[in-house]
Scaffold this motif. Structure first.
Motif, short mmCIF file in Angstrom:
data_model
loop_
_atom_site.label_atom_id
_atom_site.label_comp_id
_atom_site.label_asym_id
_atom_site.label_seq_id
_atom_site.Cartn_x
_atom_site.Cartn_y
_atom_site.Cartn_z
N VAL A 176 32.36 35.76 39.28
CA VAL A 176 31.55 37.57 38.58
C VAL A 176 31.54 38.80 37.80
O VAL A 176 32.92 38.94 38.45
CB VAL A 176 30.47 37.54 39.49
CG1 VAL A 176 29.26 37.94 38.17
CG2 VAL A 176 29.15 36.66 39.83
N VAL A 177 31.84 38.67 36.92
CA VAL A 177 32.85 39.91 36.27
C VAL A 177 31.15 40.92 35.92
O VAL A 177 30.23 40.60 35.52
CB VAL A 177 33.64 39.77 34.89
CG1 VAL A 177 33.95 40.92 34.82
CG2 VAL A 177 34.89 39.30 36.07
N PHE A 178 31.36 41.89 36.69
CA PHE A 178 30.01 43.33 36.74
C PHE A 178 30.86 43.61 35.59
O PHE A 178 31.53 44.87 35.96
CB PHE A 178 30.27 43.77 37.88
CG PHE A 178 29.17 42.62 38.50
CD1 PHE A 178 27.90 42.96 39.40
CD2 PHE A 178 29.50 41.80 39.70
CE1 PHE A 178 26.88 42.32 40.12
CE2 PHE A 178 29.23 41.21 40.20
CZ PHE A 178 27.74 41.42 40.53
N ILE A 179 29.77 43.72 33.91
CA ILE A 179 30.84 45.58 33.47
C ILE A 179 29.21 46.83 34.04
O ILE A 179 28.18 46.82 33.62
CB ILE A 179 30.00 44.73 32.15
CG1 ILE A 179 30.40 43.04 31.64
CG2 ILE A 179 30.57 45.76 30.76
CD1 ILE A 179 31.96 43.54 32.15
N GLY A 180 30.30 47.12 33.63
CA GLY A 180 29.51 48.55 34.47
C GLY A 180 29.81 49.16 36.71
O GLY A 180 29.66 48.14 37.16
N GLY A 181 30.70 50.59 36.56
CA GLY A 181 30.76 50.02 37.92
C GLY A 181 29.94 51.57 38.69
O GLY A 181 29.70 51.64 39.59
N GLY A 182 28.02 50.77 38.44
CA GLY A 182 27.55 51.82 38.43
C GLY A 182 26.63 50.97 40.20
O GLY A 182 27.07 50.10 40.51
N VAL A 183 25.66 51.61 40.39
CA VAL A 183 24.90 50.80 41.60
C VAL A 183 24.06 49.50 41.97
O VAL A 183 25.02 49.27 42.45
CB VAL A 183 23.91 51.83 41.62
CG1 VAL A 183 22.58 51.74 43.25
CG2 VAL A 183 23.93 53.52 41.87
N ILE A 184 24.51 49.04 40.69
CA ILE A 184 23.90 47.62 40.63
C ILE A 184 25.28 46.47 41.12
O ILE A 184 24.86 46.51 42.19
CB ILE A 184 22.81 47.56 39.31
CG1 ILE A 184 21.31 47.81 39.23
CG2 ILE A 184 22.84 45.73 39.29
CD1 ILE A 184 20.70 47.86 37.41
N PHE A 192 27.20 39.54 45.90
CA PHE A 192 28.09 37.62 46.03
C PHE A 192 29.37 38.31 46.31
O PHE A 192 29.73 36.46 46.67
CB PHE A 192 27.77 38.41 44.29
CG PHE A 192 26.86 37.70 43.65
CD1 PHE A 192 26.86 35.97 42.98
CD2 PHE A 192 26.11 38.53 43.07
CE1 PHE A 192 25.36 35.59 42.56
CE2 PHE A 192 24.58 38.34 42.31
CZ PHE A 192 24.52 37.22 42.58
N ALA A 193 29.82 38.89 46.70
CA ALA A 193 31.19 38.68 47.20
C ALA A 193 31.37 38.13 48.37
O ALA A 193 31.81 37.73 49.49
CB ALA A 193 32.30 39.59 47.12
N ARG A 194 30.31 39.01 49.37
CA ARG A 194 30.14 37.81 50.80
C ARG A 194 29.96 36.54 51.09
O ARG A 194 30.02 35.80 51.59
CB ARG A 194 29.35 38.90 51.98
CG ARG A 194 29.08 40.78 51.61
CD ARG A 194 28.41 41.25 52.64
NE ARG A 194 29.98 42.53 52.86
CZ ARG A 194 28.97 43.94 53.95
NH1 ARG A 194 27.22 43.34 54.15
NH2 ARG A 194 29.78 44.38 54.73
N PHE A 195 29.10 36.29 49.80
CA PHE A 195 28.38 34.80 50.09
C PHE A 195 29.58 33.76 49.40
O PHE A 195 30.09 33.09 49.71
CB PHE A 195 27.29 34.71 48.89
CG PHE A 195 25.77 35.59 49.22
CD1 PHE A 195 25.57 35.16 49.89
CD2 PHE A 195 24.84 35.85 48.37
CE1 PHE A 195 24.04 35.56 51.28
CE2 PHE A 195 24.06 36.68 48.51
CZ PHE A 195 23.83 36.58 50.23
N GLY A 196 30.39 34.75 48.48
CA GLY A 196 31.75 33.38 48.43
C GLY A 196 32.23 33.82 46.75
O GLY A 196 33.17 32.73 46.24
N SER A 197 31.29 34.54 45.89
CA SER A 197 31.77 34.13 44.58
C SER A 197 32.93 35.38 44.48
O SER A 197 32.98 36.45 45.20
CB SER A 197 30.73 35.01 43.82
OG SER A 197 29.94 34.27 43.52
N LYS A 198 34.04 35.09 43.45
CA LYS A 198 35.26 36.33 43.90
C LYS A 198 34.80 36.87 42.57
O LYS A 198 33.97 37.10 41.29
CB LYS A 198 36.39 35.71 42.46
CG LYS A 198 37.52 35.97 42.14
CD LYS A 198 38.47 35.38 41.56
CE LYS A 198 39.49 36.57 40.50
NZ LYS A 198 40.66 35.20 39.77
#
Length: 461
Positions: A176-184, A192-198
């Motif tokens: 998953v690429v998150f666009i934006g570096g805010g709270v969400i 998602f990272a803890r579940f195993g997504s890159k």
């Protein structure tokens, strides 16, 4: 045509407070909503996001049981069942919603109108929702906000995730690429990272979480890096391309075009106020692209119509909307005229460790008061933090020249809980000496607040 003392447009946190408070005060009240009662917080925001963070936190804890706590003989294997996690979250959301259904409010005497077309103003004292036309003396607009959209080449070909639709997925994305570096992005990215997504967080700013204290920011960035979250900053989004079933995110950084291939793209570029379709012009209500214009009493340019929450304020928090809704009703009743005072507004980011803030930050306080402030910092090495192995973090308290607390930043286990004590101290102008002299239960996390004030007072002796 029905007539009401007050109509409330939008049944999120602000709308529910406004409608129930108005009804309790004896006003004939109507509550209008285009989707589900409960709004963003119940269905797409606070409730599901905190539920997924709790699941991710528990899953992460199982990875460190024997090494961290000396618990031997326990073997936990297998992968996360993401579908069951999401079904669990939906169950929680539906449980909360069961106390917010239209029938609940109708039993209280509030008329509830729900129509997918939403409400629109016909004139300064009339609205229409569906086939119903309603006259009102006063109105409150609490229609909230929605995720901002992106418009770069290739956007139309991407099936974006965002905080409203993510709860319907049942398969964990490989990347998953998150666009934006805010709270969400910070909260959902960690989950998602803890579940195993890159996970990659892409932000056009020089740093993610730009509102966070610089010392706290270093801790959370270090935590993210240890958990495998890749942070890409000073990155200007340029294009999306498709490659098979994947999406290629094209961005510019340091005058060079770069690419990231990902399964999913999560849009988290901020929020936009929801007022499209309300026909505000018919009611004489002025607005900008940022939201409805209100004065310090939360009145719009139509003095019989007020607005509160995300649709009018940049401080887009559930507790802001609830607070402002109460202000609005008091001002409509004119029993106790109140201004919209957000000078003492706490907030929290529910990553692990949690981040919290209230009042002035160190940077803003120095800009405003110069050398007249005092900064006192206590690390999270208070006994309860030690017993639970949660010693990452700190509490930083900002005092003025009279030893009155004017702000605080915190990061650490349950920081969102103990920042409330600082909020009370600022709001009620409690001197540092009085806070230091207050008995706190031992051993508790909130004792870090006691330590901060006690040690600060000692420096003055």
């Amino acid at each position: 045509m029905k007539e009401y003392d007050i109509i409330v447009i939008g049944a999120g946190s602000g709308g529910l407070v406004a409608a129930t408070m108005a009804n309790r005060k004896g006003l004939k009240t109507a509550l209008l909503e285009k989707n589900k009662i409960g709004g963003e917080c119940t269905h797409y925001g606070c409730v599901p996001s905190k539920a997924i963070l709790n699941s991710a936190r528990m899953f992460e804890a199982t990875k460190h049981l024997s090494g961290k706590y000396g618990i031997n003989g326990i073997s936990i294997g297998g992968k996360i069942d993401f579908a069951k996690v999401m079904e669990h979250i939906d169950h929680i959301v539906q449980g909360v919603y069961s106390n917010e259904t239209p029938e609940i409010f109708e039993k209280q005497g509030i008329d509830v109108y729900v129509h997918k077309g939403g409400a629109r103003f016909l004139d300064p004292n009339t609205v229409q929702i569906g086939e119903d036309v309603l006259k009102f003396r006063y109105a409150v607009i609490c229609t909230g906000s929605s995720p901002k959209k992106v418009s770069v080449p290739g956007s139309s070909s991407v099936d974006f995730l965002h905080n409203e639709n993510v709860w319907s997925i049942r398969a964990l994305p490989e990347s998953v690429v998150f666009i934006g570096g805010g709270v969400i992005s910070a909260e959902m990215g960690q989950a998602f990272a803890r579940f195993g997504s890159k996970v990659i967080i892409l932000d056009h700013n020089e740093s993610i979480l730009k509102v966070v204290d610089v010392d706290a920011l270093e801790i959370i960035k270090s935590t993210f890096e240890k958990e495998g979250i890749n942070i890409v900053v000073s990155a200007s989004l340029k294009e999306f391309k498709k490659s098979g079933g994947k999406t290629i995110v094209v961005y510019e950084q340091n005058n060079k075009l770069k690419e990231i291939e990902t399964e999913k793209v999560f849009l988290a570029m901020g929020r936009q106020a929801n007022f499209a379709g309300l026909d505000l012009e018919n009611a004489g209500i002025e607005y900008t692209e940022r939201g409805i214009i209100t004065d310090k009493y939360l009145q719009t340019t139509n003095t019989n119509i007020y607005a509160c929450g995300d649709v009018t304020t940049p401080a887009k928090f559930t507790h802001t909307a609830s607070y402002q809704a109460a202000v609005v009703i008091e001002n409509i009743l004119k029993n106790n005229i109140k201004e919209n005072d957000l000078t003492v507004l706490p907030w929290a980011i529910f990553t692990e460790p949690e981040i919290a803030h209230v009042g002035f930050s160190e940077i803003v306080a120095r800009q405003k008061f110069g050398s007249g402030i005092q900064v006192f910092k206590v690390d999270a090495t208070v006994d309860r933090f030690i017993t639970d192995g949660n010693t990452i973090g700190f509490l930083k308290v900002i005092f003025d020249k009279n030893n009155m607390v004017i702000g605080a930043d915190a990061i650490g286990a349950y920081a969102g809980e103990w920042i409330q004590l600082i909020t009370i101290a600022i709001k009620n102008r409690i001197p540092a000496e009085n806070m230091a002299d207050t008995i706190f239960a031992y051993p508790t996390y909130s004792e870090i607040v006691k330590k901060a004030f006690t040690r600060f007072v000692r420096t003055k002796e």
